[in-house]
Design an enzyme around this catalytic site. Structure first.
Site, PDB file in Angstrom:
ATOM      1  N   SER A 133      20.890  41.448  26.636  1.00 41.60           N
ATOM      2  CA  SER A 133      20.539  42.600  27.472  1.00 41.60           C
ATOM      3  C   SER A 133      19.082  42.500  27.881  1.00 41.60           C
ATOM      4  O   SER A 133      18.298  41.777  27.257  1.00 41.60           O
ATOM      5  CB  SER A 133      20.750  43.873  26.633  1.00 41.60           C
ATOM      6  OG  SER A 133      20.164  44.985  27.256  1.00 41.60           O
ATOM      7  N   TYR A 146      20.633  49.870  19.571  1.00 43.66           N
ATOM      8  CA  TYR A 146      21.223  48.919  20.533  1.00 43.66           C
ATOM      9  C   TYR A 146      20.249  47.767  20.781  1.00 43.66           C
ATOM     10  O   TYR A 146      20.623  46.590  20.705  1.00 43.66           O
ATOM     11  CB  TYR A 146      21.550  49.642  21.843  1.00 43.66           C
ATOM     12  CG  TYR A 146      22.050  48.713  22.919  1.00 43.66           C
ATOM     13  CD1 TYR A 146      23.268  48.053  22.791  1.00 43.66           C
ATOM     14  CD2 TYR A 146      21.294  48.483  24.070  1.00 43.66           C
ATOM     15  CE1 TYR A 146      23.722  47.179  23.786  1.00 43.66           C
ATOM     16  CE2 TYR A 146      21.739  47.625  25.067  1.00 43.66           C
ATOM     17  CZ  TYR A 146      22.952  46.974  24.915  1.00 43.66           C
ATOM     18  OH  TYR A 146      23.398  46.115  25.891  1.00 43.66           O
TER      19      TYR A 146
HETATM   20  P1  NDP Z   1      32.194  47.622  29.061  1.00 41.38           P
HETATM   21  O1  NDP Z   1      32.141  48.859  28.248  1.00 41.38           O
HETATM   22  O2  NDP Z   1      32.782  47.687  30.419  1.00 41.38           O
HETATM   23  O3  NDP Z   1      32.914  46.447  28.250  1.00 41.38           O
HETATM   24  C1  NDP Z   1      32.731  46.280  26.872  1.00 41.38           C
HETATM   25  C2  NDP Z   1      33.813  45.380  26.346  1.00 41.38           C
HETATM   26  O4  NDP Z   1      33.621  45.179  24.935  1.00 41.38           O
HETATM   27  C3  NDP Z   1      35.206  45.963  26.523  1.00 41.38           C
HETATM   28  O5  NDP Z   1      36.069  44.948  26.961  1.00 41.38           O
HETATM   29  C4  NDP Z   1      35.591  46.418  25.124  1.00 41.38           C
HETATM   30  O6  NDP Z   1      36.987  46.292  24.960  1.00 41.38           O
HETATM   31  C5  NDP Z   1      34.854  45.395  24.276  1.00 41.38           C
HETATM   32  N1  NDP Z   1      34.633  45.856  22.906  1.00 41.38           N
HETATM   33  C6  NDP Z   1      33.842  46.866  22.500  1.00 41.38           C
HETATM   34  N2  NDP Z   1      33.934  47.017  21.169  1.00 41.38           N
HETATM   35  C7  NDP Z   1      34.809  46.070  20.731  1.00 41.38           C
HETATM   36  C8  NDP Z   1      35.339  45.710  19.464  1.00 41.38           C
HETATM   37  N3  NDP Z   1      34.987  46.371  18.342  1.00 41.38           N
HETATM   38  N4  NDP Z   1      36.205  44.686  19.375  1.00 41.38           N
HETATM   39  C9  NDP Z   1      36.586  44.017  20.494  1.00 41.38           C
HETATM   40  N5  NDP Z   1      36.122  44.304  21.723  1.00 41.38           N
HETATM   41  C10 NDP Z   1      35.259  45.332  21.832  1.00 41.38           C
HETATM   42  O7  NDP Z   1      30.675  47.138  29.135  1.00 41.38           O
HETATM   43  P2  NDP Z   1      29.978  45.854  29.777  1.00 41.38           P
HETATM   44  O8  NDP Z   1      30.946  44.973  30.421  1.00 41.38           O
HETATM   45  O9  NDP Z   1      28.842  46.356  30.556  1.00 41.38           O
HETATM   46  O10 NDP Z   1      29.392  45.177  28.454  1.00 41.38           O
HETATM   47  C11 NDP Z   1      29.561  43.821  28.135  1.00 41.38           C
HETATM   48  C12 NDP Z   1      28.301  43.302  27.444  1.00 41.38           C
HETATM   49  O11 NDP Z   1      27.206  43.386  28.356  1.00 41.38           O
HETATM   50  C13 NDP Z   1      27.899  44.079  26.205  1.00 41.38           C
HETATM   51  O12 NDP Z   1      27.528  43.183  25.188  1.00 41.38           O
HETATM   52  C14 NDP Z   1      26.679  44.879  26.680  1.00 41.38           C
HETATM   53  O13 NDP Z   1      25.776  45.126  25.626  1.00 41.38           O
HETATM   54  C15 NDP Z   1      26.091  43.937  27.709  1.00 41.38           C
HETATM   55  N6  NDP Z   1      25.210  44.604  28.683  1.00 41.38           N
HETATM   56  C16 NDP Z   1      25.702  45.491  29.610  1.00 41.38           C
HETATM   57  C17 NDP Z   1      24.847  46.114  30.499  1.00 41.38           C
HETATM   58  C18 NDP Z   1      25.301  47.078  31.548  1.00 41.38           C
HETATM   59  O14 NDP Z   1      24.452  47.717  32.212  1.00 41.38           O
HETATM   60  N7  NDP Z   1      26.588  47.251  31.774  1.00 41.38           N
HETATM   61  C19 NDP Z   1      23.392  45.842  30.473  1.00 41.38           C
HETATM   62  C20 NDP Z   1      22.992  44.893  29.471  1.00 41.38           C
HETATM   63  C21 NDP Z   1      23.871  44.313  28.622  1.00 41.38           C
HETATM   64  P3  NDP Z   1      37.956  47.261  24.142  1.00 41.38           P
HETATM   65  O15 NDP Z   1      37.353  48.617  24.134  1.00 41.38           O
HETATM   66  O16 NDP Z   1      39.250  47.149  24.886  1.00 41.38           O
HETATM   67  O17 NDP Z   1      38.027  46.631  22.786  1.00 41.38           O
END
Ligand code: NDP
Length: 271
Positions: A133, A146
């Site tokens: 991030s 975070y």
């Molecule tokens: P989303 O919330 O759209 O996606 C998050 C994903 O993580 C989902 O597919 C969710 O799937 C999965 N997930 C969460 N917890 C678990 C778990 N315990 N086990 C398995 N899967 C899990 O967010 P983003 O796509 O934005 O996030 C993806 C990455 O990008 C993260 O690491 C985030 O920190 C990083 N990021 C995002 C930013 C943004 O602005 N969007 C900025 C900086 C970094 P499900 O709930 O189905 O399990």
């Protein structure tokens, strides 16, 4: 040519979903992982195989990696991406919530890395891409746990890079700034569950304002392209920060120094 095999975590939405789809369109066979199987089923195709798992479940991760090895015989790329943001003041976020943040964002990544590394070493090839991030190198009020989790992944990635480069394995960090996904919405759901005394009212008002630009933020495909580039380039950049806000934040902190940077952040957040 042998088909390349990729594991992508957090593939049910946002960055992970866009990444799984882009890798598949570019010839990879993708094991797309997350907890919400109904969402994963929507992207199932000849090149995308959904796998239902929680990244806090070590046995499920072991089984998923074994499944990939047994059916495909190799793992070329691991994209560690599953994560969420625990918002709230350090004083107020419970230790239980803090532990859970690390269980998913740090140990979830570490479990996958430990499981794939023996296979990548044996095949003398592999690429591990850890999605961190903008808060992997800086931090701001309200995002403490975070940011701590993402700083931890940055450190693990830097360490691992030096440990495995001689085995033909690349370790790359992709550090997104604000991206339009379900991420911010989930952050605010969690924030609502964290009780704050009135003294933190200014912070609680500032946090939604900070993320108010999210609807104008870039789509997740911009990050998916960076991941594809990291997976396919012979000498990928070791840290790919994008879009520009993610690059600028780190340079600004370096240029201004801690005190001035803190002051600027507090001013922007109206604290
Ligand atoms: P989303 O919330 O759209 O996606 C998050 C994903 O993580 C989902 O597919 C969710 O799937 C999965 N997930 C969460 N917890 C678990 C778990 N315990 N086990 C398995 N899967 C899990 O967010 P983003 O796509 O934005 O996030 C993806 C990455 O990008 C993260 O690491 C985030 O920190 C990083 N990021 C995002 C930013 C943004 O602005 N969007 C900025 C900086 C970094 P499900 O709930 O189905 O399990």
């Amino acid at each position: 040519m042998t088909q390349r095999i990729a594991l992508v975590t957090g593939a049910s939405s946002g960055i992970g979903k866009a990444t799984a789809e882009l890798l598949a369109r570019n010839g990879y066979y993708v094991f797309a992982m997350a907890r919400r199987m109904d969402r994963l089923e929507q992207i199932r195709s000849d090149n995308i195989e959904p796998v239902c798992l929680d990244v806090t479940d070590a046995k499920a991760i072991q089984a998923a990696v074994n499944q990939a090895m047994q059916t495909k015989g190799r793992i070329d790329v691991l994209v560690n991406n599953a994560g969420y943001g625990q918002l709230g003041a350090i004083e107020c976020v419970s230790m239980e919530a803090a532990h859970q943040q690390f269980e998913v964002n740090v140990f979830g990544y570490a479990r996958f890395m430990q499981e794939v590394l023996p296979h990548m070493r044996a095949q003398k090839f592999g690429c591990i891409i850890n999605v961190t991030s903008i808060l992997g190198k800086i931090s701001i009020p309200g995002f403490g746990w975070y940011a701590a989790s993402k700083h931890a992944v940055e450190a693990l990635s830097e360490t691992l890079r030096g440990e495995v480069i001689d085995f033909g394995i690349n370790v790359v960090v992709v550090a997104p700034g604000l991206i339009k996904t379900e991420f911010a919405e989930k952050e605010f759901e969690l924030l609502k569950e964290t009780a704050h005394p009135p003294a933190y009212q200014k912070l609680l008002t500032a946090l939604p304002c900070l993320l108010a630009h999210e609807p104008m933020a870039p789509e997740p495909e911009i990050i998916a392209k960076a991941v594809l580039n990291a997976a396919t380039a012979s000498f990928p950049p070791v840290r790919h920060a994008l879009p520009n806000d993610s690059k600028i934040a780190v340079v600004a902190r370096w240029f201004l120094g801690e005190r001035l940077f803190d002051w600027g952040v507090r001013r922007k957040m109206k604290l």
